[in-house]
Design an enzyme around this catalytic site. Sequence first.
Site, PDB file in Angstrom:
ATOM      1  N   HIS A 192       0.797  -1.236   0.000  1.00  0.00           N
ATOM      2  CA  HIS A 192       0.000   0.000   0.000  1.00  0.00           C
ATOM      3  C   HIS A 192       0.828   1.284   0.000  1.00  0.00           C
ATOM      4  CE1 HIS A 192       0.887  -0.076   4.334  1.00  0.00           C
ATOM      5  NE2 HIS A 192       0.655   1.224   4.308  1.00  0.00           N
TER       6      HIS A 192
HETATM    7  C1  UD1 Z   1      -2.205   5.783   5.152  1.00  0.00           C
HETATM    8  C2  UD1 Z   1      -0.967   6.387   5.808  1.00  0.00           C
HETATM    9  C3  UD1 Z   1       0.147   5.343   5.879  1.00  0.00           C
HETATM   10  C4  UD1 Z   1      -0.343   4.072   6.535  1.00  0.00           C
HETATM   11  C5  UD1 Z   1      -1.612   3.574   5.851  1.00  0.00           C
HETATM   12  C6  UD1 Z   1      -2.175   2.399   6.593  1.00  0.00           C
HETATM   13  C7  UD1 Z   1      -0.554   8.794   5.427  1.00  0.00           C
HETATM   14  C8  UD1 Z   1       0.230   9.770   4.663  1.00  0.00           C
HETATM   15  N1  UD1 Z   1      -0.464   7.512   5.043  1.00  0.00           N
HETATM   16  O1  UD1 Z   1      -1.853   5.450   3.811  1.00  0.00           O
HETATM   17  O2  UD1 Z   1       1.216   5.866   6.636  1.00  0.00           O
HETATM   18  O3  UD1 Z   1       0.664   3.100   6.428  1.00  0.00           O
HETATM   19  O4  UD1 Z   1      -2.590   4.623   5.855  1.00  0.00           O
HETATM   20  O5  UD1 Z   1      -3.056   1.655   5.787  1.00  0.00           O
HETATM   21  O6  UD1 Z   1      -1.233   9.161   6.355  1.00  0.00           O
HETATM   22  N2  UD1 Z   1      -8.968   4.868   0.449  1.00  0.00           N
HETATM   23  C9  UD1 Z   1     -10.213   4.316   0.278  1.00  0.00           C
HETATM   24  N3  UD1 Z   1     -10.875   3.884   1.386  1.00  0.00           N
HETATM   25  C10 UD1 Z   1     -10.358   3.969   2.632  1.00  0.00           C
HETATM   26  C11 UD1 Z   1      -9.086   4.540   2.792  1.00  0.00           C
HETATM   27  C12 UD1 Z   1      -8.406   4.974   1.687  1.00  0.00           C
HETATM   28  O7  UD1 Z   1     -10.734   4.236  -0.819  1.00  0.00           O
HETATM   29  O8  UD1 Z   1     -11.027   3.542   3.599  1.00  0.00           O
HETATM   30  C13 UD1 Z   1      -8.254   5.333  -0.751  1.00  0.00           C
HETATM   31  C14 UD1 Z   1      -8.540   6.788  -1.051  1.00  0.00           C
HETATM   32  O9  UD1 Z   1      -8.645   6.929  -2.445  1.00  0.00           O
HETATM   33  C15 UD1 Z   1      -7.302   7.501  -0.639  1.00  0.00           C
HETATM   34  C16 UD1 Z   1      -6.218   6.441  -0.837  1.00  0.00           C
HETATM   35  O10 UD1 Z   1      -6.860   5.204  -0.571  1.00  0.00           O
HETATM   36  O11 UD1 Z   1      -7.062   8.645  -1.371  1.00  0.00           O
HETATM   37  C17 UD1 Z   1      -5.054   6.599   0.089  1.00  0.00           C
HETATM   38  O12 UD1 Z   1      -5.513   6.750   1.423  1.00  0.00           O
HETATM   39  P1  UD1 Z   1      -4.666   7.613   2.478  1.00  0.00           P
HETATM   40  O13 UD1 Z   1      -5.326   7.546   3.790  1.00  0.00           O
HETATM   41  O14 UD1 Z   1      -4.361   8.946   1.886  1.00  0.00           O
HETATM   42  O15 UD1 Z   1      -3.289   6.866   2.491  1.00  0.00           O
HETATM   43  P2  UD1 Z   1      -2.958   5.338   2.699  1.00  0.00           P
HETATM   44  O16 UD1 Z   1      -2.244   4.870   1.484  1.00  0.00           O
HETATM   45  O17 UD1 Z   1      -4.140   4.607   3.158  1.00  0.00           O
HETATM   46  N1  UDP Z   2      -4.206  -5.525   8.496  1.00  0.00           N
HETATM   47  C1  UDP Z   2      -5.505  -6.000   8.564  1.00  0.00           C
HETATM   48  N2  UDP Z   2      -6.124  -6.366   7.402  1.00  0.00           N
HETATM   49  C2  UDP Z   2      -5.507  -6.299   6.180  1.00  0.00           C
HETATM   50  C3  UDP Z   2      -4.177  -5.809   6.143  1.00  0.00           C
HETATM   51  C4  UDP Z   2      -3.569  -5.421   7.314  1.00  0.00           C
HETATM   52  O1  UDP Z   2      -6.086  -6.090   9.650  1.00  0.00           O
HETATM   53  O2  UDP Z   2      -6.148  -6.631   5.182  1.00  0.00           O
HETATM   54  C5  UDP Z   2      -3.557  -5.119   9.750  1.00  0.00           C
HETATM   55  C6  UDP Z   2      -2.220  -5.763  10.002  1.00  0.00           C
HETATM   56  O3  UDP Z   2      -2.379  -7.015  10.648  1.00  0.00           O
HETATM   57  C7  UDP Z   2      -1.511  -4.733  10.857  1.00  0.00           C
HETATM   58  C8  UDP Z   2      -2.074  -3.426  10.353  1.00  0.00           C
HETATM   59  O4  UDP Z   2      -3.265  -3.735   9.651  1.00  0.00           O
HETATM   60  O5  UDP Z   2      -1.868  -4.882  12.210  1.00  0.00           O
HETATM   61  C9  UDP Z   2      -1.080  -2.774   9.435  1.00  0.00           C
HETATM   62  O6  UDP Z   2      -1.691  -1.721   8.779  1.00  0.00           O
HETATM   63  P1  UDP Z   2      -1.182  -1.182   7.374  1.00  0.00           P
HETATM   64  O7  UDP Z   2      -0.387  -2.221   6.686  1.00  0.00           O
HETATM   65  O8  UDP Z   2      -2.370  -0.639   6.687  1.00  0.00           O
HETATM   66  O9  UDP Z   2      -0.304   0.070   7.802  1.00  0.00           O
HETATM   67  P2  UDP Z   2       1.199   0.280   8.342  1.00  0.00           P
HETATM   68  O10 UDP Z   2       1.430  -0.646   9.459  1.00  0.00           O
HETATM   69  O11 UDP Z   2       2.113   0.058   7.192  1.00  0.00           O
HETATM   70  O12 UDP Z   2       1.213   1.715   8.729  1.00  0.00           O
END
Ligand code: UD1
Ligand code: UDP
Length: 359
Positions: free
Chosen positions: A206
């Site tokens: 991601h």
């Molecule tokens: C965010 C965090 C990242 C974290 C990750 C965990 C920042 C800069 N990034 O990244 O550090 O590791 O969350 O998963 O804060 N979207 C959906 N539905 C959702 C959420 C997101 O469709 O429920 C889509 C949206 O189009 C959005 C894109 O995903 O624009 C990215 O979401 P965003 O929260 O900006 O960043 P993540 O990649 O999720």
């Molecule tokens: N996780 C989850 N479902 C998924 C993928 C990840 O519950 O489909 C959990 C995972 O076990 C971990 C957390 O989400 O506890 C990690 O989140 P993510 O990878 O989104 O973010 P990061 O840790 O890189 O910030």
Amino acid sequence: MKVLTVVGARPQFIKAATVSRVLREHDEIDECLVHTGQHYDANMSDVFFSELEIPHPKYNLGVIAQRHGEMTGLMLTRLEQVLIDENPDVCLIYGDTNSTAAAALASAKLRIPVAHVEAGLRSFNRAMPEEINRVVADHLSDILFAPTANSVSHLLREGIPNSKIFQVGDVMYDASIYYGLKSQQRSRVIKNLGCNCGEYVLVTIHRQENTNDADRLGVLCDAIEAISRDRQVVLPLHPRTKKQLEQFGLDLTGKRLVLTEPVGYLDMVQLERNAAIILTDSGGVQKEAYFYRVPCVTLRAETEWIELVETGWNRLGGDSAIEIIEATEEAIGSTGKDAQPYGSGRAAEEIYSVLKNSK
Ligand code: UD1
Ligand code: UDP
């Protein structure tokens, strides 16, 4: 004492679940939970509140935005109002997302003390939005809960006084212990997805650096396609990655690829602990691989969780599909040294003790 906790993204729900449970056991702490709205799909947010028994947030700020500045700015405006209305003794923040940085900035400007869980992590790569968020959060915090010895030394090197730093261990390790058992009892994911325990490859992707660049995402698709010719590959797809694949016209395919929506935490734990190997760019998943002693290949150029590379449980995947495939084959069946870098599983209790004594 009033603690205002700010969460917004999937890993923060898991971390806060563990700490909030301990805070709720103690009458002298009154926690007000705020969700910024950053993650909003049911399988990225609601599922964690229900299965991890997190109380319903008092506020959901409904911030949904694409660009970093717009997202952080909206959070800042809305959080400032909540902080003024609630006037907490401390604002508790987690990790390194835009929700973390916005809450740190809003609180610090109002002179509300900030306590940061997972302080001191560094990739030393400012191209990552998370690295900027970490630095901002740490330097605005009054109480820094560092998970590891390495994170403490990063903070000291940046001039943060020792008196503000508390090495408490990693709350995700606490979570793996507490929810590990529940997961075993309740999850049916292995059967439902038709996985063979100990044989499949679990993948999550991601990060911005892996998804915003079509060439890099293409390399990851090629590696997955090749690995899935011989082995079952299970990939719960993050919404960001799904959108980017569509935008670039890339196909995530493979003979034995099982593509799913994001799964809940209890299912994820089962998928992790029964995998032959985990390939991931997630910070949390790298550590969980180690908690369940599953070898891991990190799909990035560097990692903040350096202890895992040093002990041999984790390796960096490299730039090309070939390098990723080779790292995967090398890692399957390998083990690392035993170590205990993430504390004793009582990080949440230690956080509670420090907070209680901070007033
Ligand atoms: C965010 C965090 C990242 C974290 C990750 C965990 C920042 C800069 N990034 O990244 O550090 O590791 O969350 O998963 O804060 N979207 C959906 N539905 C959702 C959420 C997101 O469709 O429920 C889509 C949206 O189009 C959005 C894109 O995903 O624009 C990215 O979401 P965003 O929260 O900006 O960043 P993540 O990649 O999720
Ligand atoms: N996780 C989850 N479902 C998924 C993928 C990840 O519950 O489909 C959990 C995972 O076990 C971990 C957390 O989400 O506890 C990690 O989140 P993510 O990878 O989104 O973010 P990061 O840790 O890189 O910030």
